[in-house]
Design a protein around this motif. Structure first.
Motif, mmCIF file in Angstrom:
data_model
loop_
_atom_site.group_PDB
_atom_site.id
_atom_site.type_symbol
_atom_site.label_atom_id
_atom_site.label_comp_id
_atom_site.label_asym_id
_atom_site.label_seq_id
_atom_site.Cartn_x
_atom_site.Cartn_y
_atom_site.Cartn_z
ATOM 1 N N LEU A 51 0.856 -1.116 -0.050
ATOM 2 C CA LEU A 51 -0.144 0.051 0.110
ATOM 3 C C LEU A 51 0.860 1.296 0.069
ATOM 4 C CD1 LEU A 51 -2.657 -1.065 2.616
ATOM 5 C CD2 LEU A 51 -2.782 -1.205 0.277
ATOM 6 N N THR A 52 0.704 2.160 -0.741
ATOM 7 C CA THR A 52 1.374 3.346 -0.972
ATOM 8 C C THR A 52 0.785 4.551 -0.700
ATOM 9 O OG1 THR A 52 0.920 3.281 -3.341
ATOM 10 C CG2 THR A 52 3.012 2.191 -2.625
ATOM 11 N N SER A 53 -0.398 4.653 -0.793
ATOM 12 C CA SER A 53 -1.124 5.839 -0.708
ATOM 13 C C SER A 53 -1.924 6.165 0.433
ATOM 14 C CB SER A 53 -2.156 6.191 -2.133
ATOM 15 O OG SER A 53 -3.249 5.436 -1.806
ATOM 16 N N PHE A 54 -2.030 7.163 0.885
ATOM 17 C CA PHE A 54 -2.928 7.459 2.058
ATOM 18 C C PHE A 54 -4.351 6.806 2.102
ATOM 19 C CE2 PHE A 54 -6.101 9.935 4.377
ATOM 20 C CZ PHE A 54 -5.638 9.615 5.586
ATOM 21 N N GLU A 55 -5.076 7.088 1.055
ATOM 22 C CA GLU A 55 -6.402 6.642 0.832
ATOM 23 C C GLU A 55 -6.391 5.082 1.010
ATOM 24 O OE1 GLU A 55 -9.057 10.199 -0.924
ATOM 25 O OE2 GLU A 55 -8.895 8.334 -1.696
ATOM 26 N N LEU A 95 -9.852 8.038 15.412
ATOM 27 C CA LEU A 95 -8.605 8.015 14.326
ATOM 28 C C LEU A 95 -9.405 7.945 12.951
ATOM 29 C CD1 LEU A 95 -6.190 5.230 15.705
ATOM 30 C CD2 LEU A 95 -6.266 7.745 15.892
ATOM 31 N N ARG A 96 -10.595 7.368 13.137
ATOM 32 C CA ARG A 96 -11.587 7.772 11.794
ATOM 33 C C ARG A 96 -11.667 9.183 11.615
ATOM 34 N NH1 ARG A 96 -16.295 3.175 11.641
ATOM 35 N NH2 ARG A 96 -15.268 1.309 12.087
ATOM 36 N N GLU A 97 -11.933 9.810 12.433
ATOM 37 C CA GLU A 97 -12.345 11.314 12.390
ATOM 38 C C GLU A 97 -10.850 12.053 11.735
ATOM 39 O OE1 GLU A 97 -13.926 14.986 15.057
ATOM 40 O OE2 GLU A 97 -13.705 13.122 15.979
ATOM 41 N N ALA A 98 -9.939 11.520 12.191
ATOM 42 C CA ALA A 98 -8.678 12.104 11.865
ATOM 43 C C ALA A 98 -8.058 11.730 10.488
ATOM 44 C CB ALA A 98 -7.364 11.905 12.806
ATOM 45 N N GLY A 99 -8.781 10.489 10.150
ATOM 46 C CA GLY A 99 -8.263 10.012 8.910
ATOM 47 C C GLY A 99 -9.354 10.630 7.700
ATOM 48 N N ASP A 100 -10.601 10.911 7.900
ATOM 49 C CA ASP A 100 -11.529 11.470 7.421
ATOM 50 C C ASP A 100 -11.141 12.971 7.220
ATOM 51 O OD1 ASP A 100 -14.464 9.945 8.884
ATOM 52 O OD2 ASP A 100 -13.175 9.221 7.425
ATOM 53 N N TYR A 101 -10.387 13.824 8.048
ATOM 54 C CA TYR A 101 -10.214 15.178 7.976
ATOM 55 C C TYR A 101 -8.933 14.986 7.010
ATOM 56 C CZ TYR A 101 -8.081 19.561 8.783
ATOM 57 O OH TYR A 101 -7.585 20.841 8.704
ATOM 58 N N ILE A 102 -8.072 14.234 6.947
ATOM 59 C CA ILE A 102 -6.872 14.235 6.202
ATOM 60 C C ILE A 102 -7.246 14.048 4.751
ATOM 61 C CG2 ILE A 102 -4.742 13.088 5.458
ATOM 62 C CD1 ILE A 102 -4.275 12.883 8.507
ATOM 63 N N ALA A 103 -8.178 13.016 4.513
ATOM 64 C CA ALA A 103 -8.838 12.667 3.293
ATOM 65 C C ALA A 103 -9.626 13.849 2.393
ATOM 66 C CB ALA A 103 -9.697 11.252 3.400
ATOM 67 N N GLU A 143 6.004 11.589 7.404
ATOM 68 C CA GLU A 143 5.971 10.701 6.342
ATOM 69 C C GLU A 143 4.384 10.781 5.726
ATOM 70 O OE1 GLU A 143 7.002 6.094 4.949
ATOM 71 O OE2 GLU A 143 6.906 6.710 6.970
ATOM 72 N N LEU A 144 3.648 10.822 6.487
ATOM 73 C CA LEU A 144 2.201 10.980 5.990
ATOM 74 C C LEU A 144 2.045 12.032 5.223
ATOM 75 C CD1 LEU A 144 -1.020 9.904 7.975
ATOM 76 C CD2 LEU A 144 -0.822 11.915 6.757
ATOM 77 N N ARG A 145 2.366 13.167 5.739
ATOM 78 C CA ARG A 145 2.042 14.624 5.196
ATOM 79 C C ARG A 145 2.830 14.638 3.878
ATOM 80 N NH1 ARG A 145 3.674 20.099 7.824
ATOM 81 N NH2 ARG A 145 5.881 19.537 7.347
ATOM 82 N N GLU A 146 3.853 14.122 3.764
ATOM 83 C CA GLU A 146 4.884 13.816 2.512
ATOM 84 C C GLU A 146 3.835 13.277 1.341
ATOM 85 O OE1 GLU A 146 7.680 14.610 -0.415
ATOM 86 O OE2 GLU A 146 7.404 15.239 1.603
ATOM 87 N N SER A 147 3.394 12.165 1.922
ATOM 88 C CA SER A 147 2.302 11.491 0.880
ATOM 89 C C SER A 147 1.618 12.293 0.372
ATOM 90 C CB SER A 147 1.967 10.147 1.456
ATOM 91 O OG SER A 147 0.898 10.385 2.355
ATOM 92 N N MET A 148 0.855 13.074 1.164
ATOM 93 C CA MET A 148 -0.127 13.813 0.915
ATOM 94 C C MET A 148 0.081 15.078 -0.227
ATOM 95 S SD MET A 148 -2.670 12.279 2.314
ATOM 96 C CE MET A 148 -3.912 13.217 1.793
ATOM 97 N N ARG A 149 1.300 15.324 -0.369
ATOM 98 C CA ARG A 149 1.919 16.257 -1.392
ATOM 99 C C ARG A 149 1.553 15.776 -2.588
ATOM 100 N NH1 ARG A 149 6.883 17.620 2.386
ATOM 101 N NH2 ARG A 149 5.981 19.146 3.486
ATOM 102 N N LYS A 150 1.320 14.341 -2.881
ATOM 103 C CA LYS A 150 0.968 13.815 -4.384
ATOM 104 C C LYS A 150 -0.377 13.569 -4.528
ATOM 105 C CE LYS A 150 5.236 10.756 -3.852
ATOM 106 N NZ LYS A 150 5.748 9.551 -4.021
ATOM 107 N N ASP A 164 -2.111 9.829 -13.128
ATOM 108 C CA ASP A 164 -0.747 9.991 -12.462
ATOM 109 C C ASP A 164 -1.127 9.516 -11.227
ATOM 110 O OD1 ASP A 164 0.408 10.636 -14.885
ATOM 111 O OD2 ASP A 164 0.620 12.659 -14.335
ATOM 112 N N GLY A 165 -2.117 9.990 -10.588
ATOM 113 C CA GLY A 165 -2.414 9.796 -9.100
ATOM 114 C C GLY A 165 -2.631 8.161 -8.658
ATOM 115 N N LEU A 166 -3.323 7.477 -9.737
ATOM 116 C CA LEU A 166 -3.538 6.368 -9.715
ATOM 117 C C LEU A 166 -2.499 5.456 -10.005
ATOM 118 C CD1 LEU A 166 -5.301 3.720 -9.361
ATOM 119 C CD2 LEU A 166 -5.548 3.768 -12.050
ATOM 120 N N VAL A 167 -1.470 5.701 -10.716
ATOM 121 C CA VAL A 167 -0.225 4.971 -10.833
ATOM 122 C C VAL A 167 0.718 5.239 -9.819
ATOM 123 C CG1 VAL A 167 2.021 5.037 -12.190
ATOM 124 C CG2 VAL A 167 -0.364 5.197 -13.539
ATOM 125 N N ASP A 168 0.681 6.505 -9.281
ATOM 126 C CA ASP A 168 1.356 6.714 -7.903
ATOM 127 C C ASP A 168 1.063 5.732 -6.885
ATOM 128 O OD1 ASP A 168 2.968 8.653 -9.167
ATOM 129 O OD2 ASP A 168 2.077 10.244 -8.503
#
Length: 287
Positions: free
Chosen positions: A2-6, A20-28, A67-74, A114-118
């Motif tokens: 698994l490579t992407s946050f989602e 934690l779900r609430e935090a995940g929903d916020y980030i997504a 590291e999570l935040r870095e993944s969100m830059r994509k 591109d997002g899917l491939v990443d």
């Protein structure tokens, strides 16, 4: 892998605590803010403690929140609104910053692919293709807007062998298509908001029978994901009022190419026989 946050969130969502779900929903829902603001700022804006986001990062197998935040830059920021609201916005908007709707649509489609491939690397494609190739039967199901894509996948699959079947085609019984599924079989479900209840129930049914369940959707909150053996979260951003299916089509066509690559000479002979039969029956003028 698994490579992407989602992807990670979709896999772990049901096992996470409510906080934690609430935090995940916020980030997504706020990937741009997450990528560009400090942990403290994200916490203040979300109303959650910084430690909650740190625990979420660990729960999703990131080394830390950075590291999570870095993944969100994509990831592109996703904003959900009704089809009616988006259609209304289209009717009154002018070209954005001098860019036409055609240009913005093109850019969104490319970014989605591109997002899917990443998020889904070649090894993931190959793993899913292996399961589908080795399955005794592959039933493909897509309700509402996903119906045509599912039927297209089944149409291609049927060229490779008679194991591939579209469920519910032309009003056919979905129950009859899935009733005999077991651990030797696979159910390939494509579903996006608003979710087809039949698709969700079929995924659950196939899962209880031990079948391999592939779910393709565009959000980690999809109810079918809890029943999935393999999960693919596809970007669908678009200036159109409807979700884009371009990246989904890319996934389906690439996946089927990988299945065909594994199919061997028997599939090649079958395709040749089908082409001959099509000509004999007058279904096509020429190939």
């Amino acid at each position: 892998m698994l490579t992407s946050f989602e992807e990670r969130l979709a896999t772990s969502y049901d096992s996470l605590s409510a906080r934690l779900r609430e935090a995940g929903d916020y980030i997504a829902a706020n990937p741009l803010d997450t990528a560009t603001r400090s942990l403290r700022a994200v916490a203040d804006h979300s109303g959650l403690a910084p430690a909650t986001f740190t625990r979420l990062a660990k729960a999703l197998d990131y080394q830390n929140f950075e590291e999570l935040r870095e993944s969100m830059r994509k990831r592109l920021e996703r904003r959900h609104s009704s089809f009616a609201d988006r259609a209304g916005a289209l009717q009154v908007e002018s070209d954005t910053e001098g860019r036409s709707l055609v240009a913005r649509s093109r850019d969104a489609c490319v970014a989605n692919i591109d997002g899917l491939v990443d998020a889904l690397d070649t090894s993931r494609f190959e793993e899913i293709a292996k399961y589908l190739h080795e399955a005794r039967r592959v039933v493909v199901l897509g309700g509402l807007g996903s119906t045509a894509i599912a039927e297209y996948a089944a149409y291609m699959g049927n060229f490779l062998g008679d194991a591939w079947t579209p469920a519910g085609r032309m009003g056919g019984s979905i129950g009859s298509a899935v009733t005999d599924l077991d651990s030797r079989d696979a159910l390939f479900v494509i579903t996006k908001p608003p979710f087809s209840t039949t698709s969700i129930r079929a995924a659950e049914f196939a899962h209880t029978r031990g079948a391999f369940v592939l779910v393709v959707t565009d959000t980690h909150t999809c109810p079918a994901l809890r029943h999935a053996s393999a999960r693919v979260v596809v970007p669908t951003d678009s200036p159109n009022f409807f979700s884009s299916y371009v990246a989904t089509m890319f996934f389906v066509e690439t996946l089927m190419a990988m299945v065909a690559k594994r199919a061997g000479p028997a599939a090649t002979e079958r395709i040749a026989d089908i082409e001959t039969a099509n000509l004999a029956l007058g279904e096509v003028i020429g190939l």
